[in-house]
Design a protein around this motif. Structure first.
Motif, PDB file in Angstrom:
ATOM      1  N   LEU A 261       0.844  -1.186   0.000  1.00 42.10           N
ATOM      2  CA  LEU A 261       0.000   0.000   0.000  1.00 42.10           C
ATOM      3  C   LEU A 261       0.881   1.238   0.000  1.00 42.10           C
ATOM      4  CD1 LEU A 261      -2.715   1.485   0.209  1.00 42.10           C
ATOM      5  CD2 LEU A 261      -2.539   1.258   2.699  1.00 42.10           C
TER       6      LEU A 261
ATOM      7  N   TRP B 129      -5.532   7.698   7.294  1.00 41.97           N
ATOM      8  CA  TRP B 129      -4.622   6.617   6.911  1.00 41.97           C
ATOM      9  C   TRP B 129      -5.115   5.249   7.366  1.00 41.97           C
ATOM     10  CZ3 TRP B 129       1.081   8.682   7.729  1.00 41.97           C
ATOM     11  CH2 TRP B 129       1.374   9.581   6.681  1.00 41.97           C
ATOM     12  N   ARG B 130      -5.620   5.151   8.574  1.00 43.09           N
ATOM     13  CA  ARG B 130      -6.058   3.832   9.052  1.00 43.09           C
ATOM     14  C   ARG B 130      -7.258   3.333   8.253  1.00 43.09           C
ATOM     15  NH1 ARG B 130      -5.287   3.323  15.564  1.00 43.09           N
ATOM     16  NH2 ARG B 130      -5.857   1.196  15.007  1.00 43.09           N
TER      17      ARG B 130
ATOM     18  N   HIS C 160      -7.799   4.095   5.125  1.00 34.69           N
ATOM     19  CA  HIS C 160      -7.232   3.708   3.828  1.00 34.69           C
ATOM     20  C   HIS C 160      -6.644   2.299   3.887  1.00 34.69           C
ATOM     21  CE1 HIS C 160      -8.071   7.689   2.701  1.00 34.69           C
ATOM     22  NE2 HIS C 160      -6.894   8.247   2.870  1.00 34.69           N
ATOM     23  N   LEU C 161      -5.981   1.985   4.975  1.00 32.64           N
ATOM     24  CA  LEU C 161      -5.427   0.640   5.142  1.00 32.64           C
ATOM     25  C   LEU C 161      -6.524  -0.416   5.078  1.00 32.64           C
ATOM     26  CD1 LEU C 161      -2.867   1.514   7.915  1.00 32.64           C
ATOM     27  CD2 LEU C 161      -2.283   0.090   5.971  1.00 32.64           C
ATOM     28  N   ARG C 162      -7.591  -0.193   5.795  1.00 32.58           N
ATOM     29  CA  ARG C 162      -8.689  -1.166   5.822  1.00 32.58           C
ATOM     30  C   ARG C 162      -9.324  -1.303   4.437  1.00 32.58           C
ATOM     31  NH1 ARG C 162      -9.596   1.609  10.764  1.00 32.58           N
ATOM     32  NH2 ARG C 162     -11.280   2.855   9.832  1.00 32.58           N
TER      33      ARG C 162
ATOM     34  N   LEU D 119       3.884  -1.460   3.855  1.00 30.17           N
ATOM     35  CA  LEU D 119       3.283  -0.132   3.928  1.00 30.17           C
ATOM     36  C   LEU D 119       4.309   0.923   3.552  1.00 30.17           C
ATOM     37  CD1 LEU D 119       0.915   1.714   4.621  1.00 30.17           C
ATOM     38  CD2 LEU D 119       1.601   1.583   7.024  1.00 30.17           C
TER      39      LEU D 119
ATOM     40  N   ALA E 206      -0.820   4.787  12.126  1.00 27.09           N
ATOM     41  CA  ALA E 206      -1.214   3.913  11.020  1.00 27.09           C
ATOM     42  C   ALA E 206      -0.688   2.494  11.220  1.00 27.09           C
ATOM     43  CB  ALA E 206      -0.710   4.489   9.698  1.00 27.09           C
ATOM     44  N   TRP E 207       0.497   2.395  11.801  1.00 31.71           N
ATOM     45  CA  TRP E 207       1.086   1.070  12.014  1.00 31.71           C
ATOM     46  C   TRP E 207       0.245   0.220  12.966  1.00 31.71           C
ATOM     47  CZ3 TRP E 207       4.320  -1.529   9.206  1.00 31.71           C
ATOM     48  CH2 TRP E 207       4.917  -2.681   9.721  1.00 31.71           C
TER      49      TRP E 207
ATOM     50  N   GLU F 237      -2.835  -0.147  12.811  1.00 29.68           N
ATOM     51  CA  GLU F 237      -3.779  -0.886  11.962  1.00 29.68           C
ATOM     52  C   GLU F 237      -3.088  -2.097  11.343  1.00 29.68           C
ATOM     53  OE1 GLU F 237      -7.594  -1.326  11.157  1.00 29.68           O
ATOM     54  OE2 GLU F 237      -6.889   0.595  11.992  1.00 29.68           O
ATOM     55  N   VAL F 238      -1.828  -1.931  10.960  1.00 32.62           N
ATOM     56  CA  VAL F 238      -1.048  -3.064  10.439  1.00 32.62           C
ATOM     57  C   VAL F 238      -0.901  -4.130  11.519  1.00 32.62           C
ATOM     58  CG1 VAL F 238       1.164  -3.765   9.426  1.00 32.62           C
ATOM     59  CG2 VAL F 238       0.198  -1.531   8.863  1.00 32.62           C
TER      60      VAL F 238
ATOM     61  N   TRP G 274      -4.510   6.880  -2.192  1.00 33.70           N
ATOM     62  CA  TRP G 274      -3.673   5.696  -2.052  1.00 33.70           C
ATOM     63  C   TRP G 274      -3.725   4.837  -3.308  1.00 33.70           C
ATOM     64  CZ3 TRP G 274      -6.539   1.255  -2.588  1.00 33.70           C
ATOM     65  CH2 TRP G 274      -7.880   1.267  -2.187  1.00 33.70           C
TER      66      TRP G 274
END
Length: 311
Positions: free
Chosen positions: A96, A107-108, A110-112, A132, A168-169, A171-172, A280
């Motif tokens: 991503l 950002w979180r 966007h990750l999902r 990421l 954001a990490w 969420e990872v 993204w």
């Protein structure tokens, strides 16, 4: 001998930004043609002797789909291709790239969204490696410089960016805790940034993907640090700003080769209007494990259009 290699070099093919743009253009054109009326079992554009360029005049509403406030380009109505074999037969890597105009607070989410899109497309419930890439940073053999392919400026202080990256990490880390991803990694982190970042994480990355532009020379200090921290160094050929605003506007605009979704500068131009902000791009590859062959590879991209109006 003990210990793995300090750096794994991946073959460089087409630049990812070129590959993405060409893929989007081809996908848009194919979707437009597929939306044309069927005559005698064939698409009208071909049976009546018309040139495929006639597809340029097809309204975007015929080959896109609107889901609440989200416009899917092209339509998401069709079934996902998926994989031909069981998911366990593949090594699936997802990367991503958060883009420079994306907002920290988003950002979180966007990750999902990105991970969900890939899981649905491939028909899987887990990913082998998730990487990421944050905007505003790029690895440099001498210093941690700023740059990449195209503008890569992020209007924030280093401390604000660092705090946003840590948030954001989380969420990872949640992906890993839930079993959605097996391995997690970062992109473009140099030694100094890693030294600050790693102690603040609950789930440490096991991969650092770097773009080495100067004759593929990795500083010895970086290799020694990676070995000490059990970090695998991978090289890549991706632009950190893979989809600049101008490129996306050209792709979606009404000019030559454009999708005809965004209105032009004239008041009577038809289409959507507003400020376009790329957020993204996610890149995924599915490699058949016992053959080392890429079976499925693709991209998803997301952007925000503010103050829109249809004409």
């Amino acid at each position: 001998m003990t210990g793995g290699p300090s750096i794994v070099r991946r073959p460089a093919f087409e630049k990812s930004n070129v590959e993405l743009v060409n893929g989007l253009r081809s996908n848009f054109a194919a979707s437009k043609e597929a939306s044309m009326p069927i005559v005698d079992g064939n698409h009208a554009s071909m049976t009546n002797g018309h040139h495929p360029a006639d597809c340029d005049h097809i309204p975007y509403t015929l080959w896109t789909s609107l889901d609440r406030d989200c416009l899917h380009v092209p339509s998401m109505d069709s079934q996902a291709i998926g994989l031909s074999e069981e998911a366990s037969e593949y090594d699936i890597t997802v990367k991503l790239l958060l883009l420079p105009r994306s907002l920290f607070r988003d950002w979180r989410r966007h990750l999902r969204e990105a991970v969900a899109a890939v899981l649905e497309e491939l028909g899987i419930d887990s990913i082998n490696l998730f990487i990421l890439s944050f905007p505003g940073i790029s690895f440099d053999a001498d210093t941690e410089g700023k740059g990449g392919c195209g503008s890569n400026r992020v209007e924030a202080s280093e401390s604000e960016l660092f705090d946003a990256m840590l948030d954001a990490w989380k969420e990872v880390e949640a992906f890993k805790s839930k079993g959605v991803v097996s391995q997690v990694g970062l992109a473009e982190f140099g030694r100094e940034r890693l030294q600050k970042f790693l102690p603040r994480t609950a789930q440490r990355p096991t991969v650092d993907q770097i773009n080495v532009r100067d004759c593929c020379v990795v500083p010895e200090s970086m290799m020694l640090y990676a070995k000490k921290e059990n970090l695998e160094l991978l090289t890549h050929n991706d632009c950190t700003n893979i989809l600049p605003q101008g490129t996306l506007r050209e792709l979606l605009g009404g000019g030559e080769g454009g999708a005809g979704i965004l209105a032009g500068p004239n008041p009577d131009d038809r289409g959507l209007r507003g400020d376009l902000r790329p957020e993204w791009v996610v890149k995924y590859t599915a490699v058949v494990r016992d053959r080392g062959v890429i079976e499925n590879k693709g991209y998803f991209a997301s952007a925000q259009l503010h103050d829109t109006g249809a004409y």
